[in-house]
Design a protein around this motif. Structure first.
Motif, mmCIF file in Angstrom:
data_model
loop_
_atom_site.group_PDB
_atom_site.id
_atom_site.type_symbol
_atom_site.label_atom_id
_atom_site.label_comp_id
_atom_site.label_asym_id
_atom_site.label_seq_id
_atom_site.Cartn_x
_atom_site.Cartn_y
_atom_site.Cartn_z
ATOM 1 N N ALA A 153 15.508 -49.183 -61.907
ATOM 2 C CA ALA A 153 16.320 -50.358 -62.258
ATOM 3 C C ALA A 153 15.450 -51.590 -62.467
ATOM 4 N N SER A 154 14.257 -51.592 -61.887
ATOM 5 C CA SER A 154 13.338 -52.721 -62.037
ATOM 6 C C SER A 154 12.304 -52.472 -63.126
ATOM 7 N N ASP A 155 12.452 -51.349 -63.869
ATOM 8 C CA ASP A 155 11.463 -50.959 -64.889
ATOM 9 C C ASP A 155 10.067 -50.854 -64.288
ATOM 10 N N ILE A 156 10.018 -50.426 -63.024
ATOM 11 C CA ILE A 156 8.754 -50.389 -62.299
ATOM 12 C C ILE A 156 7.790 -49.364 -62.890
ATOM 13 N N ASP A 157 8.321 -48.400 -63.705
ATOM 14 C CA ASP A 157 7.453 -47.389 -64.293
ATOM 15 C C ASP A 157 6.555 -47.961 -65.381
ATOM 16 N N ASP A 158 6.903 -49.134 -65.913
ATOM 17 C CA ASP A 158 6.046 -49.816 -66.887
ATOM 18 C C ASP A 158 4.871 -50.437 -66.133
ATOM 19 N N LEU A 159 3.661 -50.073 -66.508
ATOM 20 C CA LEU A 159 2.477 -50.529 -65.773
ATOM 21 C C LEU A 159 2.351 -52.046 -65.745
ATOM 22 N N ASP A 160 2.678 -52.689 -66.864
ATOM 23 C CA ASP A 160 2.583 -54.155 -66.911
ATOM 24 C C ASP A 160 3.605 -54.792 -65.964
ATOM 25 N N ILE A 161 4.832 -54.241 -65.953
ATOM 26 C CA ILE A 161 5.854 -54.771 -65.054
ATOM 27 C C ILE A 161 5.458 -54.490 -63.606
ATOM 28 N N PHE A 162 4.926 -53.300 -63.362
ATOM 29 C CA PHE A 162 4.474 -52.933 -62.022
ATOM 30 C C PHE A 162 3.434 -53.927 -61.518
ATOM 31 N N GLU A 163 2.470 -54.235 -62.377
ATOM 32 C CA GLU A 163 1.429 -55.190 -61.981
ATOM 33 C C GLU A 163 2.019 -56.581 -61.781
ATOM 34 N N GLY A 164 2.997 -56.945 -62.630
ATOM 35 C CA GLY A 164 3.640 -58.244 -62.487
ATOM 36 C C GLY A 164 4.394 -58.370 -61.173
ATOM 37 N N VAL A 165 5.055 -57.296 -60.750
ATOM 38 C CA VAL A 165 5.764 -57.287 -59.460
ATOM 39 C C VAL A 165 4.779 -57.513 -58.322
ATOM 40 N N LEU A 166 3.634 -56.842 -58.392
ATOM 41 C CA LEU A 166 2.632 -56.983 -57.333
ATOM 42 C C LEU A 166 2.038 -58.393 -57.318
ATOM 43 N N GLU A 167 1.857 -58.970 -58.486
ATOM 44 C CA GLU A 167 1.336 -60.340 -58.558
ATOM 45 C C GLU A 167 2.322 -61.318 -57.909
ATOM 46 N N GLU A 168 3.621 -61.091 -58.129
ATOM 47 C CA GLU A 168 4.634 -61.950 -57.512
ATOM 48 C C GLU A 168 4.666 -61.733 -56.000
ATOM 49 N N ARG A 169 4.497 -60.461 -55.561
ATOM 50 C CA ARG A 169 4.445 -60.205 -54.110
ATOM 51 C C ARG A 169 3.215 -60.879 -53.496
ATOM 52 N N GLN A 170 2.129 -60.940 -54.248
ATOM 53 C CA GLN A 170 0.920 -61.596 -53.753
ATOM 54 C C GLN A 170 1.181 -63.082 -53.522
ATOM 55 N N ARG A 171 1.922 -63.693 -54.463
ATOM 56 C CA ARG A 171 2.263 -65.116 -54.309
ATOM 57 C C ARG A 171 3.131 -65.325 -53.076
ATOM 58 N N ILE A 172 4.115 -64.451 -52.882
ATOM 59 C CA ILE A 172 5.010 -64.570 -51.722
ATOM 60 C C ILE A 172 4.236 -64.314 -50.437
ATOM 61 N N ASP A 173 3.315 -63.378 -50.479
ATOM 62 C CA ASP A 173 2.492 -63.083 -49.302
ATOM 63 C C ASP A 173 1.726 -64.326 -48.866
ATOM 64 N N ARG A 174 1.189 -65.038 -49.832
ATOM 65 C CA ARG A 174 0.465 -66.275 -49.501
ATOM 66 C C ARG A 174 1.422 -67.322 -48.941
ATOM 67 N N ALA A 175 2.648 -67.364 -49.493
ATOM 68 C CA ALA A 175 3.645 -68.329 -49.001
ATOM 69 C C ALA A 175 4.009 -68.044 -47.550
#
Length: 535
Positions: free
Chosen positions: A439-461
């Motif tokens: 449902a999150s299109d997580i199988d797309d590598l670019d989207i997958f990397e984008g999700v992780l980049e956003e989690r990285q930002r939240i992790d820092r927050a």
């Protein structure tokens, strides 16, 4: 005497080979043209003359550079012959050293410097230095390009299944975009595009696999040197494309494969027969022989049919291999590609885990992100404390308020979790988690990397105790679960100050403290003597 010398020289040269004669002639010519360099008295280096330095340094093996090098050295010596300049031997040594480099970079002396492959065309030593430097830069660029190409090939090979190596084709199945781009070079397939949008991941994500038939026969049309076959999720051949990316029917595909097996020339004769045009029967028989088809006592029509049957059988064998390949490795991006991306991220507050669809039962891979937040970590060092009795009731009457405080802080950081629960043993600790799937299109590598980049930002927050922690503190304070003794005392003092200023005491005392001080003082009695006179 002269006759004896002539005889000795004749005897010497008569024993030399043609190549040795050329070498000796070049050395002698240099000595005659540049006598200063050949003189023993001209700053000898040990027992060697300046010219000997150049002779020894010539890397050609036949002294082909000697005359040009001597010219450059002689020019240097004459140019810098003023008193106090370095000795002549240093100039000649510089030329000798540069000559070695000049020889090594000869293949890269090209373009505007191509004429200087002839050392005699170089006007002066300074120009020789710039020529060598330019060639060294070209060589370095070539080596870097070679290293990049080797790395590209290494990555491509790692992401490719080598299905078959037949007498006619190398059959590969790319499992990654890198493999598709590398083995699909010189085609116009969108799944192999490098300069425009690449659709390999999108198609494989939909269950499509691909075979590339790489022709070994050089005598084929460019369009058929590489053929792409689309394979469905059951392992069946579904579509066929030539190198220019034109779709082919099954019959066109059979003819294309036939050409790659017997060559364009022989295939043309079969095509002429099929179209009722003039044909060469001998060439058709040769094609049958190449495919081990028995051509004895068989009509041309039957021979052509037998050839096509052989081609179709060959294709059928490849389709069987397709089924085996898809069964062993279903279409889709290998989970290793996701692992490679995930390994680039280091989270302090999260644990991110991948799960293969064959383990999870989901349509695609899933990414689970979870972590723990301890409210006490954010209260520590701030002066804020749980109000008496609150911490003991966090898992009971105050559970909802504490949970809301953590949830509000997470959502303020744009992190909307699926689950947020108190831990059983430590109710001030909260476990949160979220799952990303199809449902999150997580199988797309670019989207997958984008999700992780956003989690990285939240992790820092979350790691920012000052900002993230303040959100938690504000919520808990609003629900009256925590207090700050120091701030409480300050507040009480400020309220007392305000109350004092509103009273009449402010007319007589400077502050509440002064009033309190004065009120504690003992009253002092004043005694007076009054003289009473009798009248």
């Amino acid at each position: 005497m002269r006759m004896k010398l002539l005889l000795e020289n004749f005897k010497k040269f008569s024993t030399l080979t043609e190549e040795q004669l050329i070498i000796e002639g070049r050395i002698e010519d240099a000595r005659k043209k540049y006598p200063f360099l050949a003189k023993q008295s001209a700053e000898p280096v040990g027992e060697k003359t300046l010219l000997d330095l150049l002779i020894d340094a010539d890397p050609s093996g036949n002294q082909k550079y000697l005359m040009g090098a001597a010219k450059l050295a002689d020019g240097l010596v004459k140019k810098y012959n003023a008193a106090g300049d370095p000795p002549h031997s240093q100039f000649v040594t510089n030329v000798a050293n540069t000559l070695q480099k000049y020889h090594k970079v000869m293949p890269f002396i090209r373009d505007e410097d191509a004429k200087f492959k002839d050392i005699n065309a170089i006007p002066e030593y300074a120009r020789m230095v710039t020529i060598v430097r330019a060639a060294e830069q070209k060589r370095a660029a070539k080596e870097q390009e070679k290293a990049r190409e080797e790395e590209t090939k290494k990555v491509a090979v790692k992401g490719t299944e080598f299905v078959a190596d037949t007498p006619y084709h190398k059959v590969v199945r790319p499992l990654t975009k890198e493999g598709s781009c590398y083995f699909g070079r010189q085609t116009r397939w969108c799944i192999s595009a490098e300069r425009s949008a690449n659709y390999f991941d999108e198609y494989t994500g939909k269950g499509k696999a691909f075979f590339f038939l790489l022709a070994k026969n050089k005598n084929v049309e460019d369009a058929y040197k590489k053929i792409a076959v689309v394979i469905n999720d059951r392992g069946n051949f579904e579509e066929y494309f030539d190198a220019p990316d034109d779709s082919m029917t099954y019959q066109e595909f059979v003819r294309a494969v036939r050409q790659t097996m017997i060559g364009e020339e022989l295939n043309d004769e079969i095509a002429a027969f099929e179209e009722d045009e003039a044909f060469d029967e001998a060439k058709i028989m040769k094609a049958a022989e190449m495919l081990n088809v028995d051509e004895d006592d068989v009509s041309v029509e039957n021979l052509v049919q037998a050839i096509d049957d052989e081609v179709i059988e060959y294709i059928s064998d490849l389709e069987v291999k397709a089924g085996e390949s898809v069964t062993a490795t279903p279409a889709g991006i290998p989970i290793e590609k996701y692992d490679e991306i995930l390994e680039r991220f280091n989270f302090e507050n999260f644990l991110a885990t991948l799960e293969d669809p064959y383990d999870s039962g989901y349509e695609t891979i899933t990414l689970d992100v979870g972590g723990t937040i301890d409210i006490n970590d954010y209260l520590e060092g701030t002066g804020w404390e749980w109000k008496p009795g609150v911490e003991d009731a966090l898992d009971d009457e105050h559970a909802s308020d504490a949970t809301d405080a953590v949830r509000n802080a997470l959502e303020d950081a744009s992190f909307y979790v699926d689950d947020l629960e108190q831990t059983y043993e430590d109710p001030e600790k909260f476990y949160f988690s979220i799952r990303y799937d199809a449902a999150s299109d997580i199988d797309d590598l670019d989207i997958f990397e984008g999700v992780l980049e956003e989690r990285q930002r939240i992790d820092r927050a979350i790691s920012d105790k000052e900002t993230f922690g303040q959100e938690i503190i504000d919520s808990l304070e609003g629900d009256e679960l925590i207090y700050n003794p120091e701030l409480q005392k300050q507040k009480e003092e400020e309220e007392a100050e305000a109350k004092f200023k509103a009273s009449k005491d402010a007319e007589y005392f400077a502050s509440p403290e002064e009033r309190e001080k004065q009120m504690k003082l003992a009253l002092q009695e004043r005694k007076f003597r009054i003289l009473i006179k009798k009248s």
